[in-house]
Design an enzyme around this catalytic site. Sequence first.
Site, short mmCIF file in Angstrom:
data_model
loop_
_atom_site.label_atom_id
_atom_site.label_comp_id
_atom_site.label_asym_id
_atom_site.label_seq_id
_atom_site.Cartn_x
_atom_site.Cartn_y
_atom_site.Cartn_z
N GLU A 1 -7.43 -12.44 5.75
CA GLU A 1 -6.34 -11.93 6.61
C GLU A 1 -6.84 -12.11 8.05
O GLU A 1 -6.33 -12.97 8.77
CB GLU A 1 -6.05 -10.46 6.30
CG GLU A 1 -4.96 -9.85 7.19
CD GLU A 1 -4.77 -8.33 6.98
OE1 GLU A 1 -5.66 -7.69 6.39
OE2 GLU A 1 -3.71 -7.81 7.42
N ASP B 1 2.69 -2.96 4.34
CA ASP B 1 2.85 -1.57 4.78
C ASP B 1 4.22 -1.43 5.43
O ASP B 1 4.34 -1.32 6.66
CB ASP B 1 1.74 -1.20 5.79
CG ASP B 1 0.37 -1.34 5.18
OD1 ASP B 1 -0.02 -0.45 4.41
OD2 ASP B 1 -0.29 -2.36 5.45
N HIS C 1 0.87 -1.19 0.00
CA HIS C 1 0.00 0.00 0.00
C HIS C 1 0.90 1.22 0.00
O HIS C 1 1.71 1.38 0.92
CB HIS C 1 -0.88 0.01 1.25
CG HIS C 1 -1.75 -1.20 1.38
ND1 HIS C 1 -3.07 -1.21 1.01
CD2 HIS C 1 -1.47 -2.46 1.81
CE1 HIS C 1 -3.58 -2.42 1.22
NE2 HIS C 1 -2.63 -3.20 1.71
#
Length: 321
Positions: A198, A277, A17
């Site tokens: 997830e 991330d 991301h």
Amino acid sequence: MTDEDLVSLPKAELHVHIEGTLEPELMFDLAARNGVELPFGDVEAVKRAYRFTDLQSFLDIYYQGAAVLRTRDDFAELMAAYLRRAAADGVVHAEIFFDPQTHTHRGIGFETFMGGFRDAMEDARRNLGITSQLILCFLRHLPPEDAVATIEAAADHLEGVVAVGLDSSEVGFPPELFVGAYDRARRLGLRAVAHAGEEGPPHYIWRALDDLGVERVDHGVRCLEDPQLVERLRRERIPLTVCPLSNVALKVVDRLEDHPLPKMVDAGLFVTINSDDPAYFGGYVGDNYAAVAKTFGWDLTRMAELAANSLEASFQARSGA
Ligand code: HPA
Ligand code: ZN
């Protein structure tokens, strides 16, 4: 096997991301430049706040951090920093998530963030030889109509966008809510992926495949709870974009030693390794490769197979259906 051996493997990153690559130092620079007040005194205080208990505890801080991004140059700087870092890890191609609603809801237009992303992507292609495309993600905690409005608004700004995705808080926001937005995206010629499995249950993965028509599943680690699902993913060779250090940071697993990755590989699943991330979870894609190799005792041949998977799973390699 050294970390340099792992860097030397050509690889694609398929689950990152861009807002999650905002390093605390850049966050402070941009906050100062744009007059945005941060709830942290200094870079060390930011880093201390990165102790997450689950996905939501991370997302709260992640959306706060993104507020420092204002101008086209800010978005270009963020993207340029990521692509430089990825190239140094042996990434030759990246398919990069962005969250338009995080920016449009603050009054920032598509031309600002898309323009900045594209400036840096083009520059990195020319100067670093790294190719990249964008994946437009819908925020699943916002109403499905907002996702439809977002893809409508994006329709004139799709240069460099290869697919749509689905991210943010998973549990309670199942994939089937977003059929309308995905249908619209498909009519615009976009491919489809979604975060599923997830924190959410295996049936969210089924719905992502059957209702949204996704070609890759992001994370997908909970698929192992459903043998029929594993069989389908294996048979159809659906790529799973696994993010090992993210799963530890967000307590999907307690320790990397407990990660299901070896079971997924043994089950014949088509797995790739990614960072998610990296600025928040303590590791870029190279760190994820290194941690996996060390923890599971995997040799360079095994790691090269995982790198090859990432190239094969990229939209660049897989022609449309
Ligand atoms: N899961 C869901 N949403 C996200 C993530 C993630 O790992 N990272 C950024 N947005
Ligand atoms: Zn993610």
